[in-house]
Enzyme design. Structure first.
Site, PDB file in Angstrom:
ATOM      1  N   CYS A   1     -26.273   2.221 -31.519  1.00  0.00           N
ATOM      2  CA  CYS A   1     -24.914   2.512 -31.065  1.00  0.00           C
ATOM      3  C   CYS A   1     -23.876   1.993 -32.060  1.00  0.00           C
ATOM      4  CB  CYS A   1     -24.694   1.897 -29.682  1.00  0.00           C
ATOM      5  SG  CYS A   1     -23.021   2.079 -29.072  1.00  0.00           S
TER       6      CYS A   1
ATOM      7  N   CYS B   1     -20.813   0.336 -30.558  1.00  0.00           N
ATOM      8  CA  CYS B   1     -21.072  -1.029 -30.083  1.00  0.00           C
ATOM      9  C   CYS B   1     -21.171  -2.011 -31.263  1.00  0.00           C
ATOM     10  CB  CYS B   1     -22.395  -1.109 -29.320  1.00  0.00           C
ATOM     11  SG  CYS B   1     -22.676   0.233 -28.166  1.00  0.00           S
ATOM     12  N   ASP B   2     -21.871  -1.630 -32.302  1.00  0.00           N
ATOM     13  CA  ASP B   2     -22.279  -2.621 -33.303  1.00  0.00           C
ATOM     14  C   ASP B   2     -21.700  -2.428 -34.703  1.00  0.00           C
ATOM     15  OD1 ASP B   2     -23.843  -3.778 -31.322  1.00  0.00           O
ATOM     16  OD2 ASP B   2     -25.571  -2.529 -31.792  1.00  0.00           O
TER      17      ASP B   2
END
Ligand code: NAP
Length: 321
Positions: A145, A148-149
């Site tokens: 993701c 997300c990261d």
């Protein structure tokens, strides 16, 4: 006699646990069948159990670890009386109400539970490469993701595996952070839509490694690079990256509902627009099992809240009839 519940929630990611918090606070004493650990990408608590730091979940200005966030969701649901069992649902029969739910042996004559309503929040699995040490590296340089990261890879060299819209979209997003983003694809042309391809080709930070597959992760506790194989001549060489994003698709966890709940062509559960209603009265779906667009913890939690309110109202209507 099987135990009869007013509401059963299947799955315990942000969607299911938010639905549990809301239905528990509405005094419906939900039973959450939370799943049990079985593989890299299949854990009670959902995909956040495989993440390290979560920085974009509102309310945590300093960020929070994914597993801790899910433990908080669970404790909050328990505080209001939600009941949990750490097992998988192996079969459901939604042909008549109350719905029948099996846990354990799916061939058992009698279901384990009966339930007046059901919230399906079984999530989706990101497809992985299934290479050795994968489970240990997820959240430590290996991710599924970018939203997300990506932020954790500022000014670093990053690679994305895949050739579809997801891979290109992840690469575009990551190009805001990384010094260079390489799309590693097993063929010499992308599957992604033309417009996405054009954007990627025009992005000076995005590079392509065509006709290559990742065959090994380098690093024990943290990803330090990968070994890639040229599929045309079988040559293997090291490729230095500090972040690898696998974007080869997702599959929604719908096996036990196939043939009962209407699914879209891509396999996700079909819900009535702007609600969590499925084709079966009294069965609601929320989170990634019905969302292939946003796939965020916060959107899953929001849709879990919708499912809880839809289920509450539906149960109230049944009682008043
Ligand atoms: P996808 O279209 O199925 O693409 C998966 C890609 O991963 C393919 O390029 C495939 O290679 C590659 N792949 C599959 N297994 C692999 C493996 N084991 N090793 C290496 N590579 C592998 O999946 P997606 O990109 O997640 O997209 C899913 C759907 O969502 C699509 O319909 C897509 O259009 C849509 N989507 C749309 C957007 C958007 O419009 N903004 C964004 C994301 C997704 P091959 O090409 O060789 O098969």
């Amino acid at each position: 006699m099987p135990d009869r519940k007013e509401i059963i929630i299947v799955g315990s990611g942000p969607a299911g646990l938010t639905a549990a918090i809301y239905t528990a606070r509405a005094n419906l004493q939900p039973l959450v069948i939370e799943g049990e650990p079985s593989s890299t990408s299949d854990q009670p608590g959902g995909q956040l159990m495989l993440t390290t730091e979560v920085e974009n979940y509102p309310g945590f200005p300093e960020g929070i670890m994914g597993p801790e966030l899910m433990a908080n969701f669970r404790a909050q649901a328990e505080r209001f009386g939600a009941e949990f069992i750490t097992k998988k649902v192996t079969k459901v029969d939604l042909s008549s109400s109350p719905f029948k739910v099996w846990v354990g042996d799916p061939n058992a004559e009698s279901p384990t539970f009966l339930s007046d309503s059901l919230i399906v929040s079984t999530g989706a699995k990101a497809l992985m490469l299934d290479l050795p040490n994968e489970i240990n590296l997820v959240g430590h340089g290996l991710s599924t993701c970018a939203t997300c990261d990506g932020f954790f890879f500022r000014d670093q060299e990053i690679a994305v595996v895949g050739g579809g819209d997801s891979a290109v979209e992840e690469a575009m997003f990551l190009s805001r952070f990384g010094s260079k983003v390489t799309i590693i694809h097993r063929r010499d042309e992308l599957r992604a839509s033309k417009i996405m391809q054009d954007r990627a080709f025009a992005n000076p930070k995005i590079d392509f490694l065509w006709n290559h597959e990742v065959v090994e992760y380098i690093g024990e506790t943290k990803l330090e690079g990968v070994k890639v194989r040229n599929v045309l001549n079988n040559e293997v060489h090291d490729f230095n990256v500090s972040g690898l994003f696998v974007a080869i698709g997702h599959i929604p966890n719908t096996d036990i509902f196939e043939g009962q709940l209407d699914l879209l062509n891509n396999g996700y559960i079909k819900t009535v627009s702007d609600t969590s209603e499925t084709n079966i009265d009294g069965v609601f779906a929320c989170g990634d099992v019905q969302d292939f667009t946003y796939r965020q913890a916060i959107t899953a939690a929001g849709s879990g809240c919708m499912a809880a309110i839809d289920a509450e109202r539906w149960l109230e209507e049944q009682h008043s009839q």
